[in-house]
Write an enzyme that holds these catalytic residues in place. Structure first.
Site, PDB file in Angstrom:
ATOM      1  N   ARG A  83     -11.998   6.733   9.171  1.00 36.00           N
ATOM      2  CA  ARG A  83     -11.481   5.366   9.223  1.00 36.00           C
ATOM      3  C   ARG A  83     -12.508   4.372   8.668  1.00 36.00           C
ATOM      4  O   ARG A  83     -12.148   3.438   7.944  1.00 36.00           O
ATOM      5  CB  ARG A  83     -11.133   5.006  10.670  1.00 36.00           C
ATOM      6  CG  ARG A  83     -10.766   3.556  10.907  1.00 36.00           C
ATOM      7  CD  ARG A  83      -9.516   3.160  10.155  1.00 36.00           C
ATOM      8  NE  ARG A  83      -9.038   1.852  10.600  1.00 36.00           N
ATOM      9  CZ  ARG A  83      -8.034   1.197  10.055  1.00 36.00           C
ATOM     10  NH1 ARG A  83      -7.372   1.729   9.042  1.00 36.00           N
ATOM     11  NH2 ARG A  83      -7.655   0.026  10.510  1.00 36.00           N
ATOM     12  N   HIS A 120      -7.737  -5.436  -0.653  1.00 31.66           N
ATOM     13  CA  HIS A 120      -6.471  -4.741  -0.446  1.00 31.66           C
ATOM     14  C   HIS A 120      -5.743  -5.234   0.803  1.00 31.66           C
ATOM     15  O   HIS A 120      -4.513  -5.298   0.837  1.00 31.66           O
ATOM     16  CB  HIS A 120      -6.735  -3.234  -0.349  1.00 31.66           C
ATOM     17  CG  HIS A 120      -5.492  -2.423  -0.179  1.00 31.66           C
ATOM     18  ND1 HIS A 120      -4.499  -2.375  -1.134  1.00 31.66           N
ATOM     19  CD2 HIS A 120      -5.065  -1.633   0.855  1.00 31.66           C
ATOM     20  CE1 HIS A 120      -3.522  -1.588  -0.721  1.00 31.66           C
ATOM     21  NE2 HIS A 120      -3.829  -1.134   0.487  1.00 31.66           N
ATOM     22  N   ASP A 121      -6.479  -5.571   1.832  1.00 33.75           N
ATOM     23  CA  ASP A 121      -5.873  -6.008   3.096  1.00 33.75           C
ATOM     24  C   ASP A 121      -5.200  -7.372   3.007  1.00 33.75           C
ATOM     25  O   ASP A 121      -4.610  -7.830   4.000  1.00 33.75           O
ATOM     26  CB  ASP A 121      -6.936  -6.061   4.202  1.00 33.75           C
ATOM     27  CG  ASP A 121      -6.953  -4.790   5.034  1.00 33.75           C
ATOM     28  OD1 ASP A 121      -6.105  -3.903   4.787  1.00 33.75           O
ATOM     29  OD2 ASP A 121      -7.822  -4.670   5.909  1.00 33.75           O
ATOM     30  N   ASP A 153      -8.275  -6.737  -5.082  1.00 31.06           N
ATOM     31  CA  ASP A 153      -7.918  -5.407  -4.578  1.00 31.06           C
ATOM     32  C   ASP A 153      -8.434  -4.356  -5.560  1.00 31.06           C
ATOM     33  O   ASP A 153      -7.906  -4.192  -6.651  1.00 31.06           O
ATOM     34  CB  ASP A 153      -6.402  -5.307  -4.434  1.00 31.06           C
ATOM     35  CG  ASP A 153      -5.933  -3.992  -3.837  1.00 31.06           C
ATOM     36  OD1 ASP A 153      -6.764  -3.081  -3.644  1.00 31.06           O
ATOM     37  OD2 ASP A 153      -4.727  -3.866  -3.570  1.00 31.06           O
ATOM     38  N   SER A 208       0.840  -1.195   0.000  1.00 33.28           N
ATOM     39  CA  SER A 208       0.000   0.000   0.000  1.00 33.28           C
ATOM     40  C   SER A 208       0.882   1.254   0.000  1.00 33.28           C
ATOM     41  O   SER A 208       1.750   1.387  -0.868  1.00 33.28           O
ATOM     42  CB  SER A 208      -0.945  -0.036   1.200  1.00 33.28           C
ATOM     43  OG  SER A 208      -1.962   0.926   1.087  1.00 33.28           O
TER      44      SER A 208
END
Length: 365
Positions: free
Chosen positions: A213, A342-343, A309, A144
Site C-alpha cells: 500500500r 492521480h488522486d 497524474d 483509475s
C-alpha cells in the site's frame, strides 16, 4: 443520504481464463430510486482499493464514502435524479466473491480462486444489472481502475451504456504500472504470514500488505503535492534521529496509510485485482487496434485527465480519445489542472464536478 446495501447470488460466471465460478455473489449499494422508465441508472465503478461504499459510511473504518464529493443531493450524481449503483468488484473483499469467500468445501478459496480480468468484473456487474431489471445505463462513471471498467463496459456492452465517463485512466496497463504492482505483490508474498495464500484463520500478512500500500500510495500523489504537503519537515522532533524511525512527516504518513489499509483489505484480493489491472489491454482483444474496441458504439464518451497524474498521464487519455475519433465515436476530452496527482479525482475538484454534471445533463460544461 439513505443508501440501500444489498448482497445477491447471481449463479455461475464464466471467466476469461477458462474457469467457471460456480456461484457469484455481488455486494452493492444503491442511492435514489429507479424511474418507472428504468432510464436513470448510473453505474459507479470503483478503483483498486475502494468498494461499494461510495457515498455512505464505511462499516469497517467508520469514514464517509470515498466519493461523497461526487454523489449526493445537488451534486453531479444526485439521488433525486439518478438511481446510483456501486458494486464491490469481483475478486475484492467487501462481500463480492473473491479469494476470502468460502469455497464449496467450506474453506476460503485463497489461491485456488481463479485469476480474473477487468472484463470478468464487468460481466459480473452486467449480471447484477440483469438481476435489477436494468437493460441500459444512463451512464457509467469511474476513475483509475473504475475508468478501465467504464471503457470495458462501452466495449463489451455498447448498447447498454448511453454515456461513459472515464477519469484518470487508460486502455491498457503500462510496463511501469505493472512493475509497481509486482513490487507490491512480492512484498505481500514475502511476508511469512502469507503462508502461500492460506492465512485465513491465522495472522494476516499485514506487514507485506502495508508495504504494498505504501509503494502504491506514492504513485497516487504528485511530486508537487508531496512537497507542498510534507516537504522535508520532521515528524514530532527537532532534529534527525540518526536511526530508522519515521524522522520525516512523509514517512509517518506512508506508514499510517499502510497500517490503516490492512484493517479493511485482504492481501489475496490485492494480488488478484492488481493482476487483473496488469492484464488489461483493450486493443489486444481487437487485433492491437484500440479503435476497433469501440467501433459501432452508440455510447457518448467523456474522457478526463489531470496534468500532474504520472500514474495514468494525459497521454494515455489522449490515446483513448484518438482511438474513439478514429471510429467517429462522440467524445469530449479535457485535461484538468490539479496539484494532487492521480488522486485528484477523489479530492476537491470543482472543475471535475462541473464537467461531469454538464456531460450527464447534456448541457455544455
Amino acid at each position: 443520504m439513505t443508501s440501500s446495501p444489498q448482497t445477491v447470488e447471481l449463479g455461475e460466471l464464466a471467466l476469461d481464463g477458462g474457469a467457471v465460478l460456480p456461484s457469484l455473489q455481488v455486494a452493492f449499494e444503491t442511492y435514489g430510486e429507479l424511474s418507472p422508465q428504468r432510464d436513470n441508472a448510473v453505474l459507479v465503478c470503483h478503483a483498486l482499493t475502494m468498494d461499494q461504499y461510495a457515498a455512505s459510511r464505511h462499516p469497517v473504518t467508520g469514514k464517509p464514502g470515498w466519493w461523497t464529493r461526487m454523489i449526493g443531493p445537488g451534486r453531479s450524481l444526485d439521488p433525486q435524479r439518478h438511481f446510483i449503483i456501486c458494486a464491490n468488484v469481483l475478486g475484492s473483499c467487501m462481500g463480492t466473491t473473491g479469494p476470502k469467500s468460502l469455497h464449496e468445501d467450506g474453506r476460503p478459496w485463497g489461491l485456488r480462486f481463479p485469476v480474473i480480468t477487468i472484463a470478468d468484473m464487468v460481466r459480473a456487474q452486467a449480471k447484477l444489472l440483469d438481476h435489477l431489471g436494468i437493460d441500459r445505463l444512463c451512464a457509467a462513471i469511474g476513475g483509475s481502475m473504475g475508468g478501465m471498467q467504464v471503457l470495458q463496459w462501452a466495449s463489451l456492452y455498447p448498447d447498454r451504456v448511453e454515456r461513459a465517463v472515464a477519469i484518470a485512466t487508460a486502455a491498457r496497463h503500462s510496463a511501469q504500472n505493472i512493475a509497481f504492482h509486482e513490487v507490491g505483490r512480492q512484498a505481500i508474498m514475502a511476508d511469512p504470514a502469507w503462508a502461500g495464500g492460506d492465512y485465513y484463520g491465522g495472522p494476516a500478512p499485514a506487514a507485506g500488505l502495508s508495504v504494498a500500500r505504501m509503494a502504491a500510495h506514492i504513485t497516487y500523489m504528485s511530486e508537487q503535492g508531496l512537497t507542498e504537503k510534507f516537504g522535508r519537515r520532521l515528524q514530532d522532533r527537532e532534529a534527525i534521529s540518526f536511526g530508522f524511525d519515521a524522522d520525516f512527516q512523509v514517512e509517518s504518513y506512508l506508514r499510517h496509510q499502510g497500517s490503516s489499509f490492512t484493517d479493511r483489505f485482504d492481501a489475496n484480493s490485492y494480488l488478484y485485482i492488481t493482476r487483473a489491472m496488469d492484464y488489461f489491454d483493450l486493443a489486444e482483444r481487437h487485433g492491437g487496434v484500440l479503435g476497433e474496441a469501440f467501433r459501432g458504439s452508440g455510447t457518448r464518451f467523456c474522457v478526463i485527465s489531470f496534468n500532474t497524474d504520472w500514474l495514468y498521464p494525459t497521454s494515455e487519455s489522449r490515446r483513448v480519445v484518438h482511438a474513439l475519433n478514429s471510429v467517429r465515436a462522440p467524445v469530449s476530452f479535457v485535461e484538468l489542472s490539479s496539484p494532487y496527482g492521480h488522486d485528484a479525482f477523489l479530492l476537491e475538484s470543482p472543475d471535475l464536478y462541473r464537467i461531469v454534471d454538464g456531460f450527464l445533463s447534456g448541457t455544455p460544461s
